[in-house]
Design a protein around this motif. Sequence first.
Motif, PDB file in Angstrom:
ATOM      1  N   GLN A   1      43.515  42.368  44.179  1.00  0.00           N
ATOM      2  CA  GLN A   1      43.607  43.717  43.031  1.00  0.00           C
ATOM      3  C   GLN A   1      42.698  43.087  41.771  1.00  0.00           C
TER       4      GLN A   1
ATOM      5  N   SER B   1      42.542  45.247  48.848  1.00  0.00           N
ATOM      6  CA  SER B   1      43.573  45.069  49.710  1.00  0.00           C
ATOM      7  C   SER B   1      44.816  44.907  49.228  1.00  0.00           C
ATOM      8  N   ASP B   2      45.854  44.380  50.165  1.00  0.00           N
ATOM      9  CA  ASP B   2      46.956  43.941  49.768  1.00  0.00           C
ATOM     10  C   ASP B   2      47.111  42.777  49.323  1.00  0.00           C
ATOM     11  N   GLN B   3      45.968  42.064  49.547  1.00  0.00           N
ATOM     12  CA  GLN B   3      45.680  40.624  48.865  1.00  0.00           C
ATOM     13  C   GLN B   3      44.863  40.467  47.742  1.00  0.00           C
TER      14      GLN B   3
ATOM     15  N   GLU C   1      41.967  48.215  43.721  1.00  0.00           N
ATOM     16  CA  GLU C   1      42.878  47.482  44.917  1.00  0.00           C
ATOM     17  C   GLU C   1      42.000  47.566  46.035  1.00  0.00           C
TER      18      GLU C   1
ATOM     19  N   LYS D   1      45.356  36.450  43.497  1.00  0.00           N
ATOM     20  CA  LYS D   1      45.173  37.848  44.224  1.00  0.00           C
ATOM     21  C   LYS D   1      45.163  38.898  43.078  1.00  0.00           C
ATOM     22  N   LYS D   2      45.633  38.755  41.705  1.00  0.00           N
ATOM     23  CA  LYS D   2      45.311  39.681  40.753  1.00  0.00           C
ATOM     24  C   LYS D   2      44.515  39.198  39.505  1.00  0.00           C
TER      25      LYS D   2
END
Length: 632
Positions: A117, A113-115, A111, A92-93
Amino acid sequence: MRIEDILIIAPYPELEKDAIQLRGKTDIKFSVILGDSKRSYQQINPSTRVIISRGGTAKSLRGSLDLPVVDVPVTPADILRSISVVAKCGYKKIAIITPANILSNINHTLELSDQLQLIFATDMDGPIAETVKRLIQDEEVEAIIGDRVSTQTALQHQVHGHLLKSGEESLLMALETATNVLRAQTKERAKIKELQSILNVINDAVLTIDPNGIITVSNDSAKRIFDFSQEDIIGKSYSECITDSHLLKIFEEKKEERNFLHSLANGKKIVVNQMPIYVDSVFHGSVGIYQEISRIQNQELIIRKRLNDRGLFAKSTFENFVTTNSEMKKVVSEARLYAKSEGTVLIYGESGTGKELFAQSIHNASGRNKGSFVSVNCAALNENLLESELFGYVEGSFTGALKGGKPGLFELAHGGSLFLDEIGEISPQFQAKLLRVLQEKEVRRIGGDRVIPIDVRVICATNKSLYDLSQDGEFREDLYYRLCTLELDLIPLRYRKEDIIPLAISFLKSEMIREKRTLFWGNKDVLLPLVDHQWLGNARELQNAMHRLVICTPPDGRITQNHVLQLMELIKKRKRKTNKLEVEISNDFREMEAEIWRKLLNVCNGDKERLCQTYGISKTTLWRKLNLENKK
C-alpha cells in the motif's frame, strides 16, 4: 560560460558525489557544494548567476535569494527505484512524502496489492515533519520515502526512512534548464544594455515611474538636467528625487502633458512631455521626457550652420535692403506680401539689381524659412548638367556618375525654396521637363524608375521679358504662365538716384570689414560724385567701386571727395576705351550679335572671365553668344 555561473547546492552527499562525477560527462561548466539552505549562503560566489538544488533546500533558497533557483527533478524512475528498494525490505505500508516542488499536490493512497500500500503526500497540508508524524500515528505507515527532513523525522519515530534520490538524468535535466536560464539572462541583459545605451545617447532626460512613484528607468541626461548626483536614482521615490512641485503635480494627476514650457529651480528651462501608462483603464505608471531648451537651440544653430556650409541657407532678409525710393519700397512691400503665399514668384531685373537677395528674403519671410534654400544659375550649366543637378541621378546612369547616385536640387529643396536664376536661358527641351516637374510636383532621377514626390516653392529670376520670348516662340507659353503667378520688377539703380549714397555707405562698411581697414569721411557729401554716374551694372557695380575705394584709400584712412572723383574718372576712362564698336549691318541679327560679342572679347584682350564679370553673364551664356552665327 564560466564555472562560477552555475552552482549546485547538494542537500545530501550522494547528490554531491553524482554531480562531481557528471562533470566528466558533460560540457556544461558548474561548481558544487554540499550544504543546506542556512549553511550555503556564505559559500555562494558573488559571480554566481543560477543555483541548482533540490527539495526543501531549493524551496528555502528561492524564498531568500534574488538569484534564479532551478529544481533537480525527481523522475518516475527515481520513485520506482526507491519503492522497489523499500518493498524488498519487507515493508508493506509505505508513504512517499516530499515538498510540493518535487511532486505536485497528489495526496492519495494507492493499494497495489494485499502486500503493498502506497500513500503519497506533500507539504501542502503543513510542514513535512508534522505530515510524517501524522502518517506514522494515524496511518501506521511502516516506512517513509522522501527528502532529508522526511527521513530524519521518520528515524526519530523508529520508522524506516529512505532518502528519495535523484539520478544522473535528473541532474542533466536541471543543468540544461540552468543553461537555458543563463542564455535568457544574457539576452535580457543585452536588451537592457542596448536600451540604456540608447537612452544615454539622446540629449533628452527620460524617467519612467511605476504606479507607486518609484523610478524604474533613468538616463545620463536626467542627471544633467535635474542635477542628480552620480548615485543611481533607479529604485528611489520620484518625489524624493524631483522636488519641483509642478512636475510632482503632473505625475500625481496621472494626466498627459505635452510640450509644456517650465523653468526649474536650477535656472534651466525645459520642455516637459509626461505620458501616463494605462492598461485596461488601470494606471501602470508614467514616462517623462524632458528637453533642455538651450540644447534645442544649440542643435538648431548646428543644423543651420551645416545647411549654410552646404550652400542651402538663405542669408538675406528684407531688413537688409537699403532704399529710400518710394517705388522700390512698394516692390519690397509686394515681396513681403508674396512671401506669405505659396505661389511661384518671377523676379525681373537687370544684372546686379539684387534678384537673389529678394529671393532669399522671400524665403526667410515665408513659412518655409526653416527649410533649405537652394539656388542654381541656369545659364551657368549646359542642358545635360543642369538636368542632372536639378533632378539628380542614380548610380551608373552615365559616365562619371557618383557611386550611389546623387539627389537633385529639387530633392534637397524639399520643404523649402528653389531659386532658378536666369530662367530665360534654358532650352525649349529642358523647359518641357521643368514644366512637368512643376505640374506633377514629383521628380525622377536620371536613369531611375522611382518617382519622388517633392514639396518645393520655386522662385525664378531673369533679366529678359519671358512674355516677349514666349511670343517669339523661344519660351514655352504654358511654362511662362506657370512661373508668372507673382511678379516683381526690380528698379535699376540709375532710376533711383536717392539710393546711391546710402547704398555706397553700406557697401563701404561691409568692404572695410572684408579688407580689415578702418576708414572715415567727413560727411556723405564726399560721395556726391557717385550720383552722376549711370551705374549700368547697378548695385553690383557700385559695390565693386566701393571695394576699390577701400583698397586705394591712402594709409591715413581718410576718404575725400577728391578720392571719389579720381575713382569715377578711372571708371569713365575705362568705359571710354570700350564705348564704341563698329559692326557691319547684316540682315541676320544673330550674326550681328555674335560679331558684337567677339569685338567685346577683343576689347578685353581675350579675357573671357573679365568680359563675363563686366556684363554679368556666365561663361556658358558667352559661349552661346559667340556661337550664334553657327546656329543659323
